[in-house]
Design an enzyme around this catalytic site. Structure first.
Site, PDB file in Angstrom:
ATOM      1  N   ILE A 107     -55.497  46.258  21.070  1.00  0.00           N
ATOM      2  CA  ILE A 107     -54.825  45.281  20.231  1.00  0.00           C
ATOM      3  C   ILE A 107     -54.618  43.978  20.993  1.00  0.00           C
ATOM      4  O   ILE A 107     -54.451  43.980  22.215  1.00  0.00           O
ATOM      5  CB  ILE A 107     -53.475  45.848  19.714  1.00  0.00           C
ATOM      6  CG1 ILE A 107     -52.843  44.937  18.653  1.00  0.00           C
ATOM      7  CG2 ILE A 107     -52.508  46.118  20.858  1.00  0.00           C
ATOM      8  CD1 ILE A 107     -51.677  45.584  17.906  1.00  0.00           C
ATOM      9  N   CYS A 108     -54.669  42.875  20.266  1.00  0.00           N
ATOM     10  CA  CYS A 108     -54.355  41.546  20.787  1.00  0.00           C
ATOM     11  C   CYS A 108     -55.181  41.226  22.045  1.00  0.00           C
ATOM     12  O   CYS A 108     -56.399  41.247  22.012  1.00  0.00           O
ATOM     13  CB  CYS A 108     -52.853  41.443  21.044  1.00  0.00           C
ATOM     14  SG  CYS A 108     -52.246  39.771  21.367  1.00  0.00           S
ATOM     15  N   GLY A 109     -54.542  40.936  23.157  1.00  0.00           N
ATOM     16  CA  GLY A 109     -55.242  40.537  24.367  1.00  0.00           C
ATOM     17  C   GLY A 109     -56.228  41.561  24.886  1.00  0.00           C
ATOM     18  O   GLY A 109     -57.209  41.210  25.555  1.00  0.00           O
ATOM     19  N   THR A 111     -58.321  43.147  23.148  1.00  0.00           N
ATOM     20  CA  THR A 111     -59.618  42.943  22.494  1.00  0.00           C
ATOM     21  C   THR A 111     -60.452  41.903  23.235  1.00  0.00           C
ATOM     22  O   THR A 111     -61.681  41.972  23.215  1.00  0.00           O
ATOM     23  CB  THR A 111     -59.438  42.500  21.022  1.00  0.00           C
ATOM     24  OG1 THR A 111     -58.766  41.230  20.972  1.00  0.00           O
ATOM     25  CG2 THR A 111     -58.635  43.523  20.237  1.00  0.00           C
TER      26      THR A 111
END
Length: 210
Positions: A107-109, A111
Site C-alpha cells: 500500500i501507498c509508498g 507500491t
C-alpha cells in the site's frame, strides 16, 4: 497454517494497516471454519522500529526467517523510508515469494518500491493516483502504465495493492483473499466501516448468527 508477515520499517504508516491487523488479531468476525493463521512482524533485524505515529514495535523475526510458501502472505505498509537501500532485501524476498505462489499486499509508498523493482510492469495494480508512480520511481524503472487501475485497491491473484486513502478496501481484499469471513459478513463489515450507517452494523451482527 497461514502465516501473515507485516514488514516493519521506520515511519511505517500505522493507520494504513490498522483495519486489517485489527481483524487478523482479534478474529472477532471470522467464520467458524476460517483457516488457522499466525501474524508476525518482520524487519531487517530485531531492533525496535518506530512508526510514523511514534509507536515502537519490536519485530518478531527477521527477513531471512520468512517462510516461503503458498501459505505465506506478506504485508508491505506505506512509509517515508522506502527509498532507503536497506529495504532492497524485502523487495527481493517479495519477488521470490510471488514466484512461489505466496501473496504480497502493498500500500501507498510500498507500491513505489515494487514499481522500482519492475514487479508492477505487467500486473494490474494501483497506487496513489495517476502519475504518482512515474513521479516517485527511478527514471525508466516503471513501465506498468497500461496495467494501472485508478481504484482505491486492486487485487490481481496473489498481489494486492492499495492507495494511501484505500486502506479499508485494501483490508477487505486481503480478508477475502485469506477466506476469513463469510461473504455476507465481509460485505456488511465493509459497508459499515465505510459509511457508518447503523443498518450495516446490524447486518454485520446478524451475519455472525447465521
Amino acid at each position: 497454517m497461514i502465516t501473515v508477515y507485516i514488514y516493519l520499517l521506520a515511519t511505517l504508516a500505522d493507520w494504513e494497516i490498522g483495519s486489517v491487523t485489527a481483524e487478523l488479531n482479534s478474529r472477532r468476525f471470522f467464520r467458524p471454519d476460517a483457516p488457522q493463521l499466525i501474524v508476525k512482524t518482520v524487519a531487517l533485524s530485531k531492533e525496535p522500529v518506530k512508526t510514523m505515529g511514534g509507536l515502537t514495535i519490536i519485530p518478531d523475526c527477521t527477513i531471512d526467517e520468512i517462510e516461503m510458501s503458498e501459505k505465506t502472505l506478506l504485508i508491505l505498509p506505506g512509509a517515508d523510508t522506502w527509498s532507503e537501500t536497506q529495504n532492497a532485501q524485502i523487495i527481493q524476498k517479495t519477488s521470490a515469494l510471488l514466484s512461489k505462489g505466496g501473496s504480497v499486499c502493498a500500500i501507498c509508498g510500498a507500491t513505489v518500491a515494487l514499481a522500482n523493482a519492475g514487479i508492477l510492469n505487467d500486473r494490474p495494480h494501483t497506487s496513489n493516483g495517476n502519475g504518482f508512480l512515474e513521479m516517485f520511481c527511478k527514471p525508466g524503472s516503471y513501465k506498468g502504465q497500461n496495467f494501472y487501475i485508478n481504484q482505491p485497491a486492486v487485487s490481481d491473484g496473489n498481489l494486492i495493492t492499495g492507495s494511501a486513502t484505500g486502506s479499508l478496501m485494501w483490508a477487505k481484499l486481503i480478508i477475502e483473499k485469506l477466506g476469513l469471513f463469510k461473504p455476507e459478513t465481509l460485505e456488511a463489515w465493509y459497508a459499515y466501516f465505510s459509511t457508518g450507517k447503523p443498518e450495516h452494523f446490524f447486518a454485520l451482527m446478524q451475519s455472525l448468527q447465521q
